[in-house]
Design an enzyme around this catalytic site. Structure first.
Site, PDB file in Angstrom:
ATOM      1  N   HIS A  67     -15.475  51.792 -20.903  1.00 31.77           N
ATOM      2  CA  HIS A  67     -16.544  52.728 -20.209  1.00 31.77           C
ATOM      3  C   HIS A  67     -17.454  53.066 -21.295  1.00 31.77           C
ATOM      4  O   HIS A  67     -17.520  54.166 -21.790  1.00 31.77           O
ATOM      5  CB  HIS A  67     -15.703  53.881 -19.845  1.00 31.77           C
ATOM      6  CG  HIS A  67     -14.750  53.790 -18.436  1.00 31.77           C
ATOM      7  ND1 HIS A  67     -15.403  53.928 -17.076  1.00 31.77           N
ATOM      8  CD2 HIS A  67     -13.700  53.105 -18.282  1.00 31.77           C
ATOM      9  CE1 HIS A  67     -14.689  53.635 -16.200  1.00 31.77           C
ATOM     10  NE2 HIS A  67     -13.355  53.221 -16.858  1.00 31.77           N
ATOM     11  N   CYS A  97     -15.888  48.494 -16.261  1.00 24.85           N
ATOM     12  CA  CYS A  97     -14.497  48.725 -15.969  1.00 24.85           C
ATOM     13  C   CYS A  97     -14.220  47.700 -14.469  1.00 24.85           C
ATOM     14  O   CYS A  97     -14.196  46.619 -14.617  1.00 24.85           O
ATOM     15  CB  CYS A  97     -13.967  50.059 -15.638  1.00 24.85           C
ATOM     16  SG  CYS A  97     -12.150  50.238 -15.846  1.00 24.85           S
ATOM     17  N   GLU A 102     -20.401  54.279 -20.798  1.00 20.94           N
ATOM     18  CA  GLU A 102     -21.114  55.398 -20.463  1.00 20.94           C
ATOM     19  C   GLU A 102     -20.803  56.831 -21.074  1.00 20.94           C
ATOM     20  O   GLU A 102     -21.591  57.568 -21.744  1.00 20.94           O
ATOM     21  CB  GLU A 102     -21.226  55.626 -18.899  1.00 20.94           C
ATOM     22  CG  GLU A 102     -19.815  55.854 -18.087  1.00 20.94           C
ATOM     23  CD  GLU A 102     -18.661  55.021 -17.813  1.00 20.94           C
ATOM     24  OE1 GLU A 102     -17.813  55.186 -17.156  1.00 20.94           O
ATOM     25  OE2 GLU A 102     -18.873  53.892 -18.505  1.00 20.94           O
TER      26      GLU A 102
END
Length: 241
Positions: free
Chosen positions: A211, A107, A213
């Site tokens: 994102h 990001c 993660e």
């Protein structure tokens, strides 16, 4: 040994708090890396020392980026910036590039990576891009993949994900525009917004606009491959030093 991954934290200007989401820590740990949160320092000697300590750099998401770094005035839709974070991340990116160590940016991390290497970005895609855009700030849980990204052939990202189209989550209003020196666009949304960049020369310098993660910690296979490839590159770098 497990490679040590330096993680740049987000900041709050009012409280001066530095923080990293648990998902970022878990994604690095899940891929076999040892995550450490990096302090913001401005001394060249300290930045060089940090670069020597870590095997790879992980640039996380967060606030907006100072547009004067790419020679623009602030747009009315620009969000909150933190100049100290901007200055530090540009410096540590340059140091890692000098030491030829892997970098992964997500990001905002994808954007500051491009800016540090001479590229520029949209301060607000909805105000600065003509035409109808996708919903890039999704109204859905963080781990929900909300739109598709086309992955270009003969790129590092394509090698990692092993498919021409992936589905990603989305929480941003800024995006990269023109790629920096020796940087190529490797992923793009259906509306033309740049979703991934990478180095044309370095073995592993990759930035993704989404994102991963949150997706990786929810079990997404493609996102896990991104972290596994990054940590593996850091491990190989560690073994060669």
């Amino acid at each position: 040994m497990n490679p040590v991954i330096g993680i740049t934290p987000s900041t709050q200007n009012e409280t001066n708090m530095h923080f990293v989401s648990a998902a970022n820590i878990a994604a690095i740990k899940g891929a076999g890396g040892i995550p450490i949160i990096l302090p913001f320092v401005v001394s060249e000697d300290q930045i060089r020392q940090i670069g020597n300590m870590i095997d790879g750099l992980y640039l996380t998401g967060g606030n907006s980026i100072d547009p004067t770094l790419f020679h623009e005035e602030p747009h009315p839709k620009l969000g909150e910036i933190n100049p100290i974070r901007d200055q530090y991340e540009v410096a540590i990116i340059e140091e890692m590039q000098t030491q030829q160590k892997p970098i992964l940016g997500v990001c905002r991390g994808c954007q500051i990576l491009n800016v540090a290497l001479g590229g520029d970005m949209y301060q607000d895609i909805y105000a600065q891009i003509d035409g109808e855009l996708l919903q890039h700030k999704q109204h859905a849980p963080a781990s929900h993949a909300s739109h598709f990204v086309h992955v270009k052939e003969e790129t590092l990202l394509r090698e990692i994900v092993e498919t021409e189209r992936i589905k990603v989550n989305s929480r941003h209003h800024q995006a990269n525009r023109n790629p920096g020196k020796d940087i190529q666009i490797s992923g793009i949304a259906s509306d033309g917004v740049v979703e991934a960049i990478e180095s044309k020369q370095a073995p592993f310098i990759l930035g993704v606009q989404w994102h991963p993660e949150d997706l990786a910690t929810a079990g997404d296979t493609v996102s896990k491959r991104i972290y596994n490839a990054f940590v593996q590159a850091c491990s190989e770098n560690e073994n060669n030093t």
